[in-house]
Motif scaffolding. Structure first.
Motif, PDB file in Angstrom:
ATOM      1  N   UNK A 257       6.619  -5.903   4.071  1.00 30.67           N
ATOM      2  CA  UNK A 257       6.607  -5.924   5.536  1.00 30.67           C
ATOM      3  C   UNK A 257       7.814  -5.183   6.089  1.00 30.67           C
ATOM      4  N   UNK A 258       7.573  -4.261   7.008  1.00 30.00           N
ATOM      5  CA  UNK A 258       8.629  -3.503   7.639  1.00 30.00           C
ATOM      6  C   UNK A 258       9.037  -2.247   6.897  1.00 30.00           C
ATOM      7  N   UNK A 259       8.546  -2.064   5.660  1.00 32.16           N
ATOM      8  CA  UNK A 259       8.903  -0.885   4.876  1.00 32.16           C
ATOM      9  C   UNK A 259       8.109   0.327   5.355  1.00 32.16           C
ATOM     10  N   UNK A 260       8.734   1.491   5.306  1.00 31.15           N
ATOM     11  CA  UNK A 260       8.071   2.723   5.748  1.00 31.15           C
ATOM     12  C   UNK A 260       8.007   3.777   4.658  1.00 31.15           C
ATOM     13  N   UNK A 261       8.721   3.587   3.540  1.00 34.82           N
ATOM     14  CA  UNK A 261       8.611   4.539   2.437  1.00 34.82           C
ATOM     15  C   UNK A 261       9.009   3.887   1.125  1.00 34.82           C
ATOM     16  N   UNK A 262       8.341   4.306   0.062  1.00 30.65           N
ATOM     17  CA  UNK A 262       8.629   3.836  -1.292  1.00 30.65           C
ATOM     18  C   UNK A 262       7.959   4.812  -2.251  1.00 30.65           C
ATOM     19  N   UNK A 263       8.294   4.704  -3.548  1.00 28.02           N
ATOM     20  CA  UNK A 263       7.786   5.676  -4.513  1.00 28.02           C
ATOM     21  C   UNK A 263       7.297   5.009  -5.789  1.00 28.02           C
ATOM     22  N   UNK A 280      -0.509   3.740   2.153  1.00 31.06           N
ATOM     23  CA  UNK A 280      -0.421   5.006   2.878  1.00 31.06           C
ATOM     24  C   UNK A 280       0.975   5.615   2.868  1.00 31.06           C
ATOM     25  N   UNK A 281       2.017   4.791   2.845  1.00 31.95           N
ATOM     26  CA  UNK A 281       3.382   5.308   2.893  1.00 31.95           C
ATOM     27  C   UNK A 281       4.035   5.357   1.521  1.00 31.95           C
ATOM     28  N   UNK A 282       3.235   5.229   0.465  1.00 33.06           N
ATOM     29  CA  UNK A 282       3.756   5.286  -0.898  1.00 33.06           C
ATOM     30  C   UNK A 282       3.620   6.705  -1.439  1.00 33.06           C
ATOM     31  N   UNK A 283       4.724   7.266  -1.936  1.00 35.64           N
ATOM     32  CA  UNK A 283       4.725   8.588  -2.542  1.00 35.64           C
ATOM     33  C   UNK A 283       4.454   8.455  -4.036  1.00 35.64           C
ATOM     34  N   UNK A 284       3.411   9.141  -4.530  1.00 32.03           N
ATOM     35  CA  UNK A 284       3.205   9.284  -5.962  1.00 32.03           C
ATOM     36  C   UNK A 284       3.987  10.526  -6.395  1.00 32.03           C
TER      37      UNK A 284
END
Length: 372
Positions: A257-263, A280-284
């Protein structure tokens, strides 16, 4: 009977008949016995019933039969070996070795405190309570064949909180790779090493439960198959480094909750099966080796780097693509709808692949080669 007045196990006067317990004796340490300290010698007893306090700080204590604990047990050094299945409601472990052929089952709170290393040697530990880990847990395997004897199972309903500053909070004594850590409950990864990340290292790690990546987690040469969930805090990453790993349906990657980016970062052979979902905001981020994306789900964010291969056998749509090098291949069509950035001075290889772009491609450095 405490006759010696010093609380030491090794003082014969503390025992009934003023005789030290032996391998044929059933030992009772009652609630009124005070605190008993085992800190030296090598001792084997038949059974232990503990409703008082026993502190093991050195030596080696072996229990061959029933171990019933309702009191306070602490292990800070030495070796405790139980050769029959043993259930512990709550206990404290700050150092030393736990071994023996019997399974350890924990149902309450296991406090693995301090910065010292705790050794689980040739033993299966099933946790359905709460484990609070600081310092490090080492899974020790003495078998030189194929037998796996050092196993930590966090069962459904179990919680493991890793609050260690150690670089490898869960590790093995050798890199043989036969030790295992299985999570079917909840694993909260809160490790805070100065490197900015910490490892689960050199063992088989399987997640069918939930992992909350609250600080960066590297799975270092940890083969396994996952069908559980990973939830990443803002700006954090999970990296698969060495070994091989399959994320199988219904595995999922979401942001807290509240996170906007992660990998999700891949440096090892990784397979992502159809039915696996990525937020949707997760970078592969494909950093090295081969990542095979068998899913038909669209990828919001994809980054492919030099030395890496991204394989997609099915048609997929990528919103934003960052391509700094490496290869994109696979029979399925690649469709990009947002911004594709090719900006570093490296080679990029589109191999046996159709790329349909309906967004914007910014190509400012390096080259793109089309290979059949």
């Amino acid at each position: 009977d405490g006759g010696a007045g010093n609380g030491l196990w090794t003082s014969a006067a503390n025992w009934s008949g003023d005789v030290l317990p032996t391998s044929i004796d059933d030992v009772l340490i009652g609630a009124g016995a005070g605190s008993v300290t085992f800190n030296t010698s090598t001792t084997t007893i038949n059974s232990l019933t503990l409703s008082g306090t026993l502190a093991i700080s050195g030596g080696s204590l072996t229990i061959n039969d029933a171990t019933i604990v309702s009191g306070n047990l602490t292990l800070s050094g030495g070796t405790l070996s139980t050769n029959i299945d043993t259930s512990l409601p709550s206990w404290t472990w700050s150092g030393g070795t736990l071994s023996g052929s019997g399974k350890l089952m924990t149902t309450g709170t296991s406090t693995l405190s301090g910065t010292g290393i705790k050794y689980l040697s040739d033993k299966v530990w099933d946790n359905s309570g709460t484990v609070n880990l600081t310092g490090a847990l080492r899974l020790v395997e003495s078998d030189t064949g194929t037998l796996t004897t050092a196993v930590f199972n966090n069962l459904s309903g179990g919680i493991v909180n890793v609050d260690s500053t150690d670089f490898t909070p869960i590790h093995v004594n050798t890199s043989a790779g036969k030790q295992a850590f299985s999570n079917a409950g909840v694993l909260n990864w809160n490790g805070t090493h100065t490197n900015g990340y910490s490892d689960i290292r050199y063992l088989t790690f399987t997640n069918t439960g939930a992992v909350n990546v609250n600080n960066n987690l590297r799975l270092y040469f940890t083969d396994g198959v996952d069908s559980g969930s990973y939830t990443l805090a803002d700006g954090k990453w999970l990296q698969v480094y060495g070994g091989s790993r399959t994320f199988d349906s219904p595995a999922s990657f979401s942001l807290a909750a509240g996170a906007t980016n992660a990998q999700l970062r891949t440096w090892a052979p990784v397979t992502i099966a159809d039915g696996v979902t990525l937020a949707n905001d997760l970078l592969l981020r494909v950093e090295e080796n081969v990542t095979t994306y068998n899913s038909t789900n669209n990828l919001p964010l994809l980054q492919v780097e030099p030395g890496a291969t991204f394989t997609a056998p099915n048609d997929i749509t990528v919103n934003n693509l960052t391509w700094t090098g490496g290869t994109i291949t696979g029979a399925g069509k690649l469709t990009t709808t947002g911004t594709s950035t090719l900006s570093t001075n490296n080679g990029r290889f589109l191999s046996n692949k159709v790329w349909n772009n309906s967004g914007t491609v910014n190509f400012t450095a390096g080259y793109l080669r089309l290979d059949d």
